[in-house]
Design a protein around this motif. Structure first.
Motif, PDB file in Angstrom:
ATOM      1  N   THR A 190      12.107  15.105  -9.450  1.00 15.52           N
ATOM      2  CA  THR A 190      12.152  13.647  -9.418  1.00 15.52           C
ATOM      3  C   THR A 190      12.493  13.075  -8.044  1.00 15.52           C
ATOM      4  OG1 THR A 190      12.698  13.538 -11.773  1.00 15.52           O
ATOM      5  CG2 THR A 190      13.222  11.617 -10.452  1.00 15.52           C
ATOM      6  N   PRO A 191      13.566  13.511  -7.362  1.00 14.19           N
ATOM      7  CA  PRO A 191      13.872  12.908  -6.049  1.00 14.19           C
ATOM      8  C   PRO A 191      12.778  13.086  -5.009  1.00 14.19           C
ATOM      9  CG  PRO A 191      15.788  14.041  -6.928  1.00 14.19           C
ATOM     10  CD  PRO A 191      14.646  14.423  -7.807  1.00 14.19           C
ATOM     11  N   PRO A 192      12.264  14.303  -4.771  1.00 16.84           N
ATOM     12  CA  PRO A 192      11.196  14.410  -3.766  1.00 16.84           C
ATOM     13  C   PRO A 192       9.920  13.695  -4.173  1.00 16.84           C
ATOM     14  CG  PRO A 192      11.504  16.511  -4.886  1.00 16.84           C
ATOM     15  CD  PRO A 192      12.649  15.650  -5.275  1.00 16.84           C
ATOM     16  N   LEU A 193       9.599  13.694  -5.475  1.00 20.78           N
ATOM     17  CA  LEU A 193       8.401  12.996  -5.926  1.00 20.78           C
ATOM     18  C   LEU A 193       8.544  11.490  -5.730  1.00 20.78           C
ATOM     19  CD1 LEU A 193       5.636  13.080  -7.336  1.00 20.78           C
ATOM     20  CD2 LEU A 193       6.852  12.923  -9.521  1.00 20.78           C
ATOM     21  N   ALA A 194       9.706  10.942  -6.074  1.00 27.92           N
ATOM     22  CA  ALA A 194       9.928   9.508  -5.901  1.00 27.92           C
ATOM     23  C   ALA A 194       9.912   9.122  -4.431  1.00 27.92           C
ATOM     24  CB  ALA A 194      11.255   9.110  -6.543  1.00 27.92           C
ATOM     25  N   ALA A 195      10.528   9.934  -3.584  1.00 29.51           N
ATOM     26  CA  ALA A 195      10.545   9.625  -2.154  1.00 29.51           C
ATOM     27  C   ALA A 195       9.141   9.676  -1.560  1.00 29.51           C
ATOM     28  CB  ALA A 195      11.465  10.604  -1.431  1.00 29.51           C
ATOM     29  N   ALA A 196       8.375  10.714  -1.898  1.00 25.69           N
ATOM     30  CA  ALA A 196       7.015  10.828  -1.374  1.00 25.69           C
ATOM     31  C   ALA A 196       6.126   9.705  -1.892  1.00 25.69           C
ATOM     32  CB  ALA A 196       6.422  12.184  -1.749  1.00 25.69           C
ATOM     33  N   THR A 197       6.297   9.328  -3.158  1.00 22.94           N
ATOM     34  CA  THR A 197       5.505   8.236  -3.713  1.00 22.94           C
ATOM     35  C   THR A 197       5.854   6.914  -3.053  1.00 22.94           C
ATOM     36  OG1 THR A 197       5.418   9.408  -5.833  1.00 22.94           O
ATOM     37  CG2 THR A 197       4.852   7.072  -5.851  1.00 22.94           C
ATOM     38  N   ALA A 198       7.139   6.689  -2.778  1.00 24.32           N
ATOM     39  CA  ALA A 198       7.547   5.458  -2.102  1.00 24.32           C
ATOM     40  C   ALA A 198       6.983   5.394  -0.689  1.00 24.32           C
ATOM     41  CB  ALA A 198       9.073   5.376  -2.059  1.00 24.32           C
ATOM     42  N   ILE A 199       6.993   6.506   0.017  1.00 25.64           N
ATOM     43  CA  ILE A 199       6.413   6.538   1.359  1.00 25.64           C
ATOM     44  C   ILE A 199       4.922   6.231   1.298  1.00 25.64           C
ATOM     45  CG2 ILE A 199       5.899   8.038   3.320  1.00 25.64           C
ATOM     46  CD1 ILE A 199       8.545   9.460   2.759  1.00 25.64           C
ATOM     47  N   THR A 200       4.252   6.825   0.322  1.00 28.52           N
ATOM     48  CA  THR A 200       2.823   6.549   0.142  1.00 28.52           C
ATOM     49  C   THR A 200       2.577   5.080  -0.159  1.00 28.52           C
ATOM     50  OG1 THR A 200       2.456   8.799  -0.675  1.00 28.52           O
ATOM     51  CG2 THR A 200       0.788   7.154  -1.219  1.00 28.52           C
ATOM     52  N   PHE A 201       3.396   4.495  -1.032  1.00 28.30           N
ATOM     53  CA  PHE A 201       3.251   3.085  -1.393  1.00 28.30           C
ATOM     54  C   PHE A 201       3.424   2.192  -0.172  1.00 28.30           C
ATOM     55  CE2 PHE A 201       4.822  -1.012  -2.770  1.00 28.30           C
ATOM     56  CZ  PHE A 201       4.008  -1.333  -3.841  1.00 28.30           C
ATOM     57  N   VAL A 202       4.471   2.442   0.596  1.00 25.51           N
ATOM     58  CA  VAL A 202       4.747   1.603   1.762  1.00 25.51           C
ATOM     59  C   VAL A 202       3.652   1.750   2.811  1.00 25.51           C
ATOM     60  CG1 VAL A 202       6.342   1.274   3.698  1.00 25.51           C
ATOM     61  CG2 VAL A 202       7.232   1.556   1.379  1.00 25.51           C
ATOM     62  N   TYR A 203       3.211   2.978   3.045  1.00 22.97           N
ATOM     63  CA  TYR A 203       2.146   3.169   4.032  1.00 22.97           C
ATOM     64  C   TYR A 203       0.854   2.496   3.594  1.00 22.97           C
ATOM     65  CZ  TYR A 203      -1.305   5.280   7.027  1.00 22.97           C
ATOM     66  OH  TYR A 203      -2.342   5.456   7.914  1.00 22.97           O
ATOM     67  N   THR A 204       0.498   2.681   2.330  1.00 18.94           N
ATOM     68  CA  THR A 204      -0.736   2.079   1.824  1.00 18.94           C
ATOM     69  C   THR A 204      -0.672   0.563   1.864  1.00 18.94           C
ATOM     70  OG1 THR A 204      -0.991   3.985   0.356  1.00 18.94           O
ATOM     71  CG2 THR A 204      -2.314   2.052  -0.132  1.00 18.94           C
ATOM     72  N   LEU A 205       0.497   0.008   1.590  1.00 17.50           N
ATOM     73  CA  LEU A 205       0.660  -1.438   1.598  1.00 17.50           C
ATOM     74  C   LEU A 205       0.384  -2.037   2.973  1.00 17.50           C
ATOM     75  CD1 LEU A 205       1.609  -3.893  -0.143  1.00 17.50           C
ATOM     76  CD2 LEU A 205       3.908  -3.458   0.737  1.00 17.50           C
ATOM     77  N   GLY A 206       0.762  -1.325   4.028  1.00 22.95           N
ATOM     78  CA  GLY A 206       0.612  -1.875   5.367  1.00 22.95           C
ATOM     79  C   GLY A 206      -0.537  -1.311   6.178  1.00 22.95           C
ATOM     80  N   SER A 207      -1.310  -0.389   5.609  1.00 20.33           N
ATOM     81  CA  SER A 207      -2.400   0.233   6.353  1.00 20.33           C
ATOM     82  C   SER A 207      -3.603  -0.701   6.413  1.00 20.33           C
ATOM     83  CB  SER A 207      -2.787   1.559   5.699  1.00 20.33           C
ATOM     84  OG  SER A 207      -3.824   2.183   6.414  1.00 20.33           O
ATOM     85  N   TYR A 208      -4.296  -0.674   7.544  1.00 19.86           N
ATOM     86  CA  TYR A 208      -5.365  -1.635   7.795  1.00 19.86           C
ATOM     87  C   TYR A 208      -6.761  -1.034   7.735  1.00 19.86           C
ATOM     88  CZ  TYR A 208      -8.649  -4.109  10.851  1.00 19.86           C
ATOM     89  OH  TYR A 208      -9.774  -4.683  11.375  1.00 19.86           O
ATOM     90  N   GLU A 209      -6.949   0.133   8.367  1.00 24.73           N
ATOM     91  CA  GLU A 209      -8.305   0.593   8.650  1.00 24.73           C
ATOM     92  C   GLU A 209      -9.101   0.942   7.393  1.00 24.73           C
ATOM     93  OE1 GLU A 209      -5.499   4.090   8.955  1.00 24.73           O
ATOM     94  OE2 GLU A 209      -5.569   2.029   9.691  1.00 24.73           O
ATOM     95  N   VAL A 210      -8.458   1.593   6.410  1.00 28.94           N
ATOM     96  CA  VAL A 210      -9.182   1.984   5.198  1.00 28.94           C
ATOM     97  C   VAL A 210      -9.583   0.754   4.386  1.00 28.94           C
ATOM     98  CG1 VAL A 210      -9.040   3.308   3.059  1.00 28.94           C
ATOM     99  CG2 VAL A 210      -7.992   4.209   5.140  1.00 28.94           C
ATOM    100  N   ALA A 211      -8.647  -0.189   4.236  1.00 21.82           N
ATOM    101  CA  ALA A 211      -8.951  -1.409   3.479  1.00 21.82           C
ATOM    102  C   ALA A 211     -10.032  -2.232   4.170  1.00 21.82           C
ATOM    103  CB  ALA A 211      -7.677  -2.236   3.304  1.00 21.82           C
TER     104      ALA A 211
END
Length: 270
Positions: A190-211
């Protein structure tokens, strides 16, 4: 103390950049005219900001959920020595060195109406608009494919040294496969999965080129909207661009704080 030489300059640059963006979005550092505290930039961009926020949150949530599911399954198969382990490890490691822009271009060639999948199916005329269509299917697929490898790497690294011994002990005590997963593997993951998912969420939220490359033309996600306003020849749109950037940063900070608060309540963290 060991991480301070890298942490302090990083935090200083981050705080200075956010403070400058906030000040300019509030009219305190105008490009032209006199400084005046005002929320006019947020009011001017509010109609587009609301739709862009909903779209960006949807993309980030869907991408993070898919990446977490695929990454968790991959990590469990690799750690438990499933059949074809070497091939699975190789396949899961392929996306890691691939730049996001290259991955987005590849996903576009795969999912577009004249792409590889449409040609294989042989029905290009009725192929759905997955790229630049009304739904950001290609954007979510690109992020999920790329970030699932990151999630798998984090989760597998956390499980590799602990899960085997704990599961063996639980099996000796009579625990079945589902009980071992529920009471041993899941609390550890749970802790590593939640941390990795949160990092993915934050990166995806602010990423420009793919969108920008694969997403819908309208409405625009937050990073695409901010970039378009920032590069506009109309200098009066600059505060609006920074207002969008500030909102994006606030959403990312809220997601990070929520994840940390949730992690502190888990038994493994305590």
């Amino acid at each position: 103390m060991l991480v301070a030489p890298a942490l302090v300059p990083t935090v200083a640059v981050l705080v200075a950049g956010l403070a400058a963006a906030l000040a300019q979005s509030l009219g305190l550092v105008p490009l032209v005219g006199r400084p005046e505290l005002s929320a006019q930039a947020y009011l001017d961009v509010r109609p587009d900001l609301l739709t862009a926020t909903g779209l960006s949150l949807g993309i980030a949530a869907a991408s993070s959920a898919l990446a977490a599911g695929v990454g968790l399954l991959t990590a469990l198969l690799v750690v438990r020595g499933a059949a074809g382990r070497r091939l699975l490890r190789f396949a899961s490691a392929v996306p890691i060195p691939v730049p996001h822009l290259v991955g987005a271009a590849s996903m576009g060639l795969l999912l577009s109406d004249s792409g590889l999948l449409a040609r294989l199916v042989g029905d290009q005329g009725s192929w759905p608009a997955l790229v630049h269509g009304p739904w950001p299917v290609a954007v979510v697929a690109a992020y999920a494919w790329k970030e699932s490898a990151f999630v798998a790497l984090v989760v597998a690294g956390a499980l590799a040294t602990r899960v085997a011994s704990y599961e063996e002990t639980a099996a000796v005590l009579g625990a079945g496969r589902w009980a071992r997963f529920r009471f041993v593997t899941w609390p550890l993951v749970t802790p590593p999965l939640a941390a990795a998912t949160a990092i993915t969420f934050v990166y995806t939220l602010g990423s420009y080129e793919v969108a920008w490359l694969l997403g819908p033309v309208h409405p625009e996600p937050l990073p695409v909207l901010a970039q378009r306003l920032f590069t506009s020849p109309d200098l009066t749109a600059r505060p609006q661009a920074l207002a969008v950037a500030v909102v994006t940063a606030a959403l990312a900070l809220a997601a990070t704080v929520a994840t940390l608060a949730a992690l502190r309540r888990t038994a493994t963290w305590r």
